[in-house]
Motif scaffolding. Sequence first.
Motif, PDB file in Angstrom:
ATOM      1  N   SER A  33      38.248  13.370  58.040  1.00  0.00           N
ATOM      2  CA  SER A  33      39.000  13.788  56.858  1.00  0.00           C
ATOM      3  C   SER A  33      38.136  13.828  55.595  1.00  0.00           C
ATOM      4  O   SER A  33      37.322  12.938  55.359  1.00  0.00           O
ATOM      5  N   GLU A  34      38.373  14.861  54.791  1.00  0.00           N
ATOM      6  CA  GLU A  34      37.667  14.967  53.509  1.00  0.00           C
ATOM      7  C   GLU A  34      38.101  13.878  52.538  1.00  0.00           C
ATOM      8  O   GLU A  34      37.464  13.666  51.516  1.00  0.00           O
ATOM      9  N   THR A  66      35.625   9.488  51.341  1.00  0.00           N
ATOM     10  CA  THR A  66      34.568   9.851  50.394  1.00  0.00           C
ATOM     11  C   THR A  66      33.385   8.898  50.385  1.00  0.00           C
ATOM     12  O   THR A  66      32.452   9.092  49.614  1.00  0.00           O
TER      13      THR A  66
END
Length: 184
Positions: free
Chosen positions: A154-155, A158
Amino acid sequence: MTSRQEKWFASILESMERETGKTLDEWVVIARTCPETRPAARKAWFKAVHGIGTNRASVILGKAFPETAHWAEPDNLRGALWADAGARAVLEAIEAAVADFPGLVSAQRKGFTAFSKAFQFASARPARGGVRLGLAVEPDADPRLGPPKNEGWSERLTSVLVLTAPAGVDSGVKALLRQAFERS
């Protein structure tokens, strides 16, 4: 699956005929005519020949060729991905750290193990020399964190932390996991 993932999957099925002009069963018949044998090549064929994107192609191919539907056999995926005893021990330490998170959903993917609540908040994948732990926290939350590099998860994740041993899942990592969980 999280309830959000279940809704997303249902929306793919619900809109299939309306947006493509064919039912899932009609697409399954077409899928079985695909000259490709590898899943990625089949998805590429669907896009090139029929304009079907990756998500819909995955759903169609999962029904047409259930033996290749990785999500149907998470134990096999886990065994193959976490074959290295050292990496598996780190994964087990991560799992222990999040085990009491209410509403936790853990899902095995082909290349990583995902942890979600409403959204994915962490993922782990074996890597040379340890395990890459992706977290939904900013990289400046801890000096050990760095930016992700083409992780395939998933983006929202981070930050990345490399763990080389189960003892690396210390109180600081547990706090980061909790922080990421609470944001999801």
